[in-house]
Design an enzyme around this catalytic site. Structure first.
Site, PDB file in Angstrom:
ATOM      1  N   PRO A  10       0.793  -1.222   0.000  1.00  0.00           N
ATOM      2  CG  PRO A  10      -0.131  -1.097   2.141  1.00  0.00           C
ATOM      3  CD  PRO A  10       0.576  -2.029   1.211  1.00  0.00           C
ATOM      4  CG  ASN A  11      -0.251   4.414   1.251  1.00  0.00           C
ATOM      5  OD1 ASN A  11      -1.208   4.941   0.687  1.00  0.00           O
ATOM      6  ND2 ASN A  11      -0.314   3.942   2.479  1.00  0.00           N
ATOM      7  NE  ARG A  18       3.472   7.432   1.379  1.00  0.00           N
ATOM      8  CZ  ARG A  18       3.900   6.344   2.019  1.00  0.00           C
ATOM      9  NH1 ARG A  18       4.427   5.339   1.355  1.00  0.00           N
ATOM     10  NH2 ARG A  18       3.795   6.268   3.321  1.00  0.00           N
ATOM     11  CE1 TYR A  23       8.694   4.765   3.321  1.00  0.00           C
ATOM     12  CE2 TYR A  23       7.363   6.751   3.299  1.00  0.00           C
ATOM     13  CZ  TYR A  23       7.692   5.547   3.868  1.00  0.00           C
ATOM     14  OH  TYR A  23       7.032   5.106   4.987  1.00  0.00           O
ATOM     15  CG  ASN A  74       8.215  -2.228   0.267  1.00  0.00           C
ATOM     16  OD1 ASN A  74       7.684  -2.323   1.364  1.00  0.00           O
ATOM     17  ND2 ASN A  74       8.853  -1.143  -0.136  1.00  0.00           N
ATOM     18  CB  ALA A  77       1.370   0.036   6.236  1.00  0.00           C
ATOM     19  CD  GLU A  98      10.345  -7.926   5.843  1.00  0.00           C
ATOM     20  OE1 GLU A  98      10.058  -6.920   6.501  1.00  0.00           O
ATOM     21  OE2 GLU A  98      10.551  -9.040   6.355  1.00  0.00           O
ATOM     22  CG  HIS A 100      10.921  -2.716   4.362  1.00  0.00           C
ATOM     23  ND1 HIS A 100       9.546  -2.630   4.304  1.00  0.00           N
ATOM     24  CD2 HIS A 100      11.202  -3.896   4.978  1.00  0.00           C
ATOM     25  CE1 HIS A 100       9.026  -3.699   4.863  1.00  0.00           C
ATOM     26  NE2 HIS A 100      10.006  -4.494   5.272  1.00  0.00           N
ATOM     27  NE  ARG A 107      10.094   5.612   9.037  1.00  0.00           N
ATOM     28  CZ  ARG A 107       9.189   5.344   8.106  1.00  0.00           C
ATOM     29  NH1 ARG A 107       9.428   4.462   7.149  1.00  0.00           N
ATOM     30  NH2 ARG A 107       8.030   5.978   8.114  1.00  0.00           N
TER      31      ARG A 107
END
Length: 148
Positions: A10-11, A18, A23, A74, A77, A98, A100, A107
């Site tokens: 998502p996103n 964003r 990012y 990825n 969230a 995985e 990111h 974070r």
């Protein structure tokens, strides 16, 4: 021909717009084009899927399980919330990395727990768009040594 699936959670469709301080400025399209080029150079097929919906990610994994040799995901969230995607990855039994863009360990506290890390072939995070490229290099190497 070996096949690698790249799943964006998502996103990630908003990359480049964003929170660029976290990012980066690379867009999802530019990341996908780079990964596709890397795979093509090594004669590996590459599929891409992005969704903001957990069920769509699960459906895609299940529907393509017989045509994929390796996954780069990825979960965004969903990394911290989705037992369902974890179960889907276990069910399809395809090795995955995985990945990111940021480093979740640096974070917020709630981002420091992953439902995927303990079942992943590997984890690459914190290198911005390069995280995907490093994951693709590892995926290509896996396919070259383990896929028919």
């Amino acid at each position: 021909m070996a096949s690698i699936l790249v799943v964006h959670g998502p996103n990630l469709n908003l990359l480049g717009l964003r929170e660029t301080d976290i990012y980066g400025t690379a867009t999802l399209d530019s990341i996908n084009k780079k990964l596709e080029s890397m795979a093509y150079e090594k004669k590996i097929d590459c599929l891409f899927f992005q969704s903001n919906h957990e069920g769509q990610i699960i459906d895609y994994l299940q529907q393509h399980k017989d045509h994929i040799d390796f996954i780069i995901i990825n979960p965004a969230a969903y990394t911290h919330t989705s037992i369902a995607i974890r179960d889907a990855l276990l069910a399809v039994s395809i090795p995955f990395i995985e990945t990111h863009l940021s480093n979740p360990s640096k974070r917020e506290h709630f981002r420091q727990t992953s439902y995927f890390s303990d079942i992943a072939y590997g984890i690459i995070s914190g290198f911005g768009a390069k995280s995907y490229e490093l994951a693709m290099l590892a995926g290509i190497e896996y396919c070259q040594h383990n896929c028919v």
